[in-house]
Design an enzyme around this catalytic site. Structure first.
Site, mmCIF file in Angstrom:
data_model
loop_
_atom_site.group_PDB
_atom_site.id
_atom_site.type_symbol
_atom_site.label_atom_id
_atom_site.label_comp_id
_atom_site.label_asym_id
_atom_site.label_seq_id
_atom_site.Cartn_x
_atom_site.Cartn_y
_atom_site.Cartn_z
ATOM 1 N N CYS A 130 0.717 -1.099 0.009
ATOM 2 C CA CYS A 130 0.001 0.096 0.217
ATOM 3 C C CYS A 130 0.836 1.252 -0.002
ATOM 4 O O CYS A 130 1.410 1.760 -0.957
ATOM 5 C CB CYS A 130 -0.936 -0.012 1.038
ATOM 6 N N HIS A 241 -3.953 -4.956 0.315
ATOM 7 C CA HIS A 241 -3.438 -5.480 1.636
ATOM 8 C C HIS A 241 -3.671 -6.995 2.038
ATOM 9 O O HIS A 241 -4.631 -7.316 2.860
ATOM 10 C CB HIS A 241 -4.391 -4.560 2.659
ATOM 11 N N GLU A 243 -2.331 -8.792 4.363
ATOM 12 C CA GLU A 243 -2.227 -8.924 5.737
ATOM 13 C C GLU A 243 -3.560 -8.572 6.593
ATOM 14 O O GLU A 243 -3.483 -9.131 7.733
ATOM 15 C CB GLU A 243 -0.953 -8.315 6.454
#
Ligand SMILES: *[C@@H]1O[C@H](CO)[C@@H](O)[C@H](O)[C@H]1NC(C)=O
Ligand SMILES: *[C@@H]1O[C@H](CO)[C@@H](O)[C@H](O)[C@H]1NC(C)=O
Ligand SMILES: *[C@@H]1O[C@H](CO)[C@@H](O)[C@H](O)[C@H]1NC(C)=O
Ligand SMILES: *[C@@H]1O[C@H](CO)[C@@H](O)[C@H](O)[C@H]1NC(C)=O
Ligand SMILES: *[C@@H]1O[C@H](CO)[C@@H](O)[C@H](O)[C@H]1NC(C)=O
Ligand SMILES: *[C@@H]1O[C@H](CO)[C@@H](O)[C@H](O)[C@H]1NC(C)=O
Ligand SMILES: *[C@@H]1O[C@H](CO)[C@@H](O)[C@H](O)[C@H]1NC(C)=O
Length: 315
Positions: A130, A241, A243
């Site tokens: 990001c 993203h 994660e």
């Protein structure tokens, strides 16, 4: 004689396996990955000056790495020493200026050190997520080419390019996951700025440095780069993203929690940690290593005040 000849290829194979083992350095099975801390904004200032969302740490740990946080307060000499003690670095997401911030300064140092190490033949990988992705476009091009896009809270499938399936990042992914990536909204986007396909391909510094592995299009039909890997360096970047899928639960965000989204996070982490296993930098001794690790910064719960369920306060 004929029997001997028949066995020749086998013998050659044995010799070459032996040869490879002799001359390939063994993998580092205890990799440590540095994660840049982000300066605290309004919400986290009450806890400390910088933080790392725990989801990045857990994602790396899930694939067999340990994490060393990178403080925002070190000197250039200390960052250089830290770099030479770790096996890879992660530039996380967050909120900071890509040109005028501590995050931008520290990223520039680690980016330069990464290029230098790899140029010398040391395999040192970098993963950017990001804001980290956006920062890389600035560092590689030398200018801010980002465009405002309507991509601040949505999950999307990836639009693959001709290079995706042969890329280092994706080539070993299981087939079912590659299929799901193109059809299900597995990639969560939470950014207001993107590098458009047009600006990327018009910029020689970017186009010659990175291979585009996926793109996406916002509601205004602006196509932007969403995944890339460097041609000649172990540098990998996702504008989305991974994660968050296994580790962040705030319902005010559109976070994909499909089984495949969780697998995606793990396969990417596994890929990156394997890259780090090819690096053999280490701390000078175990005392120094213990002092550097994330276990000195226990996570705190912030799920009731922010989009992160847990963060580590670093400074
Ligand atoms: C990184 O390298 C670039 C290009 O050589 C240089 O302009 C820049 O000042 C360096 N930045 C840092 C923080 O070392
Ligand atoms: C931005 O995208 C959302 C869907 O993700 C949509 O509801 C909204 O209308 C879009 N806004 C603009 C200005 O296009
Ligand atoms: C994007 O913009 C919105 C609206 O201004 C803001 O709430 C959000 O924090 C921004 N997201 C990022 C990642 O900067
Ligand atoms: C983000 O998207 C989700 C799902 O579409 C929605 O429920 C939520 O209200 C959105 N949040 C914001 C801040 O727009
Ligand atoms: C570990 O390394 C540090 C820094 O090089 C040094 O100051 C320290 O004395 C060493 N400790 C041990 C136990 O060897
Ligand atoms: C959030 O949770 C923490 C830990 O349970 C608690 O100490 C704090 O008071 C809560 N804050 C709010 C605003 O609910
Ligand atoms: C979710 O994130 C929002 C925006 O950052 C925050 O205001 C809220 O406290 C968080 N937690 C919950 C449970 O909504």
């Amino acid at each position: 004689m004929a029997a001997l000849l028949l066995h020749m290829p086998e013998m050659l194979l044995c010799v070459s396996l032996y040869w490879d083992q002799l001359f390939t350095a063994p993998l580092n099975q205890r990799p440590i990955i540095g994660v840049l801390a982000m300066e605290s904004g309004e919400t986290f200032a009450q806890f400390g000056k910088s933080y790392i969302p725990a989801s990045y740490v857990k994602t790396l740990e899930s694939a067999g790495a340990r994490v060393a946080p990178i403080s925002i307060k070190l000197s250039e000499a200390e960052y250089t020493q830290l770099f030479h003690s770790m096996n890879g670095v992660l530039f996380p997401g967050g909120v900071a200026s890509v040109q005028n911030s501590r995050f931008a300064e520290i990223s520039a140092m680690f980016y330069n050190l990464t290029l230098k190490a790899n140029d010398k033949g040391v395999h040192f990988p970098l993963w950017a997520i990001c804001l980290g992705f956006e920062e890389l476009t600035v560092l590689t091009s030398g200018e801010n080419l980002l465009t405002e896009t309507n991509t601040s809270n949505l999950s999307l499938p990836l639009k693959f390019t001709k290079d995706t399936l042969r890329s280092r990042m994706f080539k070993n992914f299981p087939k079912h996951l590659l299929q799901a990536l193109q059809t299900k909204p597995l990639a969560g986007h939470y950014h207001n700025w993107s590098i458009t396909l047009k600006k990327f391909t018009n910029n020689k510094n970017l186009a010659n440095f990175y291979k585009i592995l996926s793109t996406n299009t916002d509601s205004q039909q602006v196509e932007f780069v969403s995944t890339m890997e460097a041609f000649r360096y172990p540098i990998y970047a996702v504008q989305w993203h991974p994660e968050r899928s296994p580790y962040e639960w705030n319902v005010t965000l559109d976070i994909p929690h499909f089984s495949e989204a969780v697998q995606l996070a793990w396969y990417l982490a596994d890929f990156f940690v394997n890259e780090a296993r090819k690096n053999s930098y280490h701390f000078s001794n175990t005392t120094e290593e213990e002092k550097a690790l994330i276990y000195n910064y226990p996570p705190i719960y912030t799920g009731n005040i922010s989009k992160y369920d847990q963060i580590h306060i670093i400074d």
